[in-house]
Write a protein that holds these residues in place. Sequence first.
Motif, short mmCIF file in Angstrom:
data_model
loop_
_atom_site.label_atom_id
_atom_site.label_comp_id
_atom_site.label_asym_id
_atom_site.label_seq_id
_atom_site.Cartn_x
_atom_site.Cartn_y
_atom_site.Cartn_z
N GLY A 1 0.82 -1.21 0.00
CA GLY A 1 0.00 0.00 0.00
C GLY A 1 0.86 1.25 0.00
O GLY A 1 0.58 2.22 -0.71
N THR A 2 1.94 1.23 0.81
CA THR A 2 2.81 2.41 0.89
C THR A 2 3.52 2.62 -0.44
O THR A 2 3.66 3.77 -0.89
CB THR A 2 3.82 2.21 2.02
N LEU A 3 3.95 1.51 -1.08
CA LEU A 3 4.58 1.64 -2.40
C LEU A 3 3.61 2.28 -3.37
O LEU A 3 3.98 3.17 -4.15
CB LEU A 3 4.97 0.25 -2.92
N GLY A 4 2.35 1.84 -3.32
CA GLY A 4 1.33 2.42 -4.19
C GLY A 4 1.18 3.91 -3.95
O GLY A 4 1.11 4.71 -4.87
N LEU A 5 1.17 4.29 -2.65
CA LEU A 5 1.03 5.71 -2.30
C LEU A 5 2.18 6.52 -2.89
O LEU A 5 1.99 7.62 -3.39
CB LEU A 5 1.02 5.85 -0.77
N LEU A 6 3.38 5.94 -2.84
CA LEU A 6 4.55 6.70 -3.29
C LEU A 6 4.69 6.69 -4.80
O LEU A 6 5.15 7.66 -5.39
CB LEU A 6 5.82 6.11 -2.66
N ASP B 1 -1.63 9.28 -9.95
CA ASP B 1 -2.53 10.37 -9.53
C ASP B 1 -3.24 10.04 -8.23
O ASP B 1 -3.16 8.91 -7.71
CB ASP B 1 -3.52 10.72 -10.65
N GLN B 2 -3.94 11.05 -7.71
CA GLN B 2 -4.51 10.98 -6.37
C GLN B 2 -5.48 9.80 -6.20
O GLN B 2 -5.42 9.09 -5.19
CB GLN B 2 -5.25 12.29 -6.10
N LEU B 3 -6.36 9.60 -7.19
CA LEU B 3 -7.38 8.55 -7.04
C LEU B 3 -6.73 7.18 -6.97
O LEU B 3 -7.12 6.34 -6.15
CB LEU B 3 -8.38 8.64 -8.19
N CYS B 4 -5.72 6.92 -7.80
CA CYS B 4 -5.00 5.64 -7.77
C CYS B 4 -4.36 5.43 -6.41
O CYS B 4 -4.37 4.33 -5.85
CB CYS B 4 -3.91 5.60 -8.82
N ARG B 5 -3.77 6.50 -5.87
CA ARG B 5 -3.08 6.39 -4.59
C ARG B 5 -4.04 6.04 -3.47
O ARG B 5 -3.76 5.17 -2.65
CB ARG B 5 -2.37 7.70 -4.25
N ILE B 6 -5.20 6.71 -3.46
CA ILE B 6 -6.19 6.39 -2.42
C ILE B 6 -6.62 4.95 -2.54
O ILE B 6 -6.74 4.22 -1.56
CB ILE B 6 -7.45 7.28 -2.57
N HIS B 7 -6.84 4.52 -3.79
CA HIS B 7 -7.26 3.16 -4.07
C HIS B 7 -6.27 2.17 -3.46
O HIS B 7 -6.65 1.27 -2.71
CB HIS B 7 -7.32 3.01 -5.59
N ALA B 8 -4.98 2.38 -3.72
CA ALA B 8 -3.95 1.46 -3.23
C ALA B 8 -3.92 1.48 -1.70
O ALA B 8 -3.93 0.43 -1.05
CB ALA B 8 -2.59 1.87 -3.78
N LEU B 9 -3.92 2.68 -1.16
CA LEU B 9 -3.71 2.83 0.28
C LEU B 9 -4.85 2.21 1.09
O LEU B 9 -4.62 1.38 1.97
CB LEU B 9 -3.59 4.31 0.61
N THR B 10 -6.10 2.58 0.76
CA THR B 10 -7.20 2.12 1.60
C THR B 10 -7.36 0.61 1.52
O THR B 10 -7.52 -0.05 2.54
CB THR B 10 -8.52 2.78 1.18
N LYS B 11 -7.31 0.05 0.30
CA LYS B 11 -7.56 -1.39 0.18
C LYS B 11 -6.46 -2.17 0.87
O LYS B 11 -6.73 -3.04 1.70
CB LYS B 11 -7.63 -1.76 -1.30
N ALA B 12 -5.19 -1.85 0.55
CA ALA B 12 -4.09 -2.64 1.11
C ALA B 12 -4.02 -2.49 2.62
O ALA B 12 -3.80 -3.47 3.34
CB ALA B 12 -2.78 -2.21 0.46
N ASP B 13 -4.23 -1.26 3.12
CA ASP B 13 -4.08 -1.05 4.56
C ASP B 13 -5.20 -1.72 5.35
O ASP B 13 -4.98 -2.20 6.47
CB ASP B 13 -4.03 0.44 4.88
N ASN B 14 -6.41 -1.76 4.79
CA ASN B 14 -7.50 -2.43 5.49
C ASN B 14 -7.18 -3.90 5.69
O ASN B 14 -7.34 -4.44 6.78
CB ASN B 14 -8.80 -2.28 4.71
#
Lengths: 95, 304, 98
Positions: C22-27, C31-44
């Motif tokens: 998720g953190t790799l996705g964030l970094l 764009d913003q929407l992709c980053r949110i997508h990666a972060l929320t799903k992986a972190d949950n």
Amino acid sequence: MSSALWFSLVGAALVAIALYGVFAEHHPLRRLIALNMMASGVFLVLIGLARQLPGRVPDPVPHAMVLTGIVVAVSATAFALALLRRLSRVQQEEG
Amino acid sequence: MISPVLLFDLLLGLSLLWLAWRTLAAHTLFEACVSFIVFGLLMALSWVRLDAPDVALAEAAVGAGLTGVLLLGALERAERARVEAAPGPWWRRGAGLSALLLFLLLAAALITLPPRPPLPLQEALPLAAAEHPVTAVLLDFRAWDTLLESAVLVLAVVAAWSLERSVSPPRPAPVCSEVLRSLVRLLLPFSILSAGYLLWRGGHAPGGAFQAGTVLAAAGILLLLSDLRRPFDLRRGYWPLALLSGLLLFIAVALGTLGYGGTALDYPPGGGAALVLLLELGLTVTIALAFIALFSSGRSRGDE
Amino acid sequence: MSVATLLALSLLAGGLFFFIAGTLGLLRFPDQLCRIHALTKADNVGLGLLSGSLALLSGSWAVALKLLLIWLLVMAAGATVAQLVAASHQAGREGDRD
């Protein structure tokens, strides 16, 4: 080196970094953030010292002081922000 | 060989310093505020590492949460503020040098500090009106400090109010969706329940009025942001009295104990635990309402 | 090492994997929407695995229940915040077009 001493040293470094920020920044909001950071540094030094007591129980007096300090710091921050709002309104009216 | 735990502490400390630097060197004010919130969350983690769970709870809720909300709320206006010219290079060098000197002095003092003897406080703790040492210090041994602290909080609210030009309720969040509203509906009963739990727990374990008050304040702020309830003005009706309740209760108890035993805030034997719980209840209400008032005076509708 | 500890450690490793992803996705995401997508799903998922692992290690039902509650609350809050960030991103883009 014990963890408690290390965190106290980090606290001392935070106080120094924040002091630089208070002097070198020129936007009032950034100065306010730097002041808050300095408070965090002071708290870290205090709690680090509380942990350095012999025995396993940390000293509760600095803990209580820091709890009080956190609330006083946020009160001061809110007051400073109110002053800042007033200042920017006065500047706006002056044009 | 460094133990993994010490390695973790070293990394945590270094990230604190790095974030502090990032906060000060941030290009935009928004970046500085967000870095400061992250810094506060890492501070909360450090408090846990230093066996200070009470402080960790307060830091996460007040230091990172509420301060962050206040700073972000002030952003829009602050960006428009006219600022003085940036200080010159020599001023910066002087500031850097004095900061370095301060660090060296503090570090030398911390390293050469002689070990302290065990506290006399440990012997007094069984006599305190609360089982949990931090609560015992806050509301029994050093209750004066807490009384004055609630006075400071009330004073900050009065000062913030007197600087406002217009009396108007706060604005809701700019993006206020049905999802936020349903989350607030879901969380509200939980918030009240956990505030009560924290308050009750404070007598014998980490928790107490500070944490409970902040949880309630967060619930109130979410309620205002989500625009669920008709906005309420804390300056009208019985609200100011409720805001003052913790301070007034504290003063009443101080006067009562002064009349009863001759020393203010020296609780009568057997009655201490009940009085501490009563004071904590009043403090919770004062802290919660004061934080909500400080938040809403920053986003009044008449501000635009 | 008992079976429970072994299971807890593998859950821990799985949780860490999702957090790192998720953190790799964030970094790295564009764009913003992709980053949110990666972060929320992986972190949950990551937090769920971590909570499961800690619940196993604690060996107490009360702690396990509290960890479950924390996971559920963080998921609800995370989903809401992700939606709000995305909505304000959208509002900002529409504002640019005007």
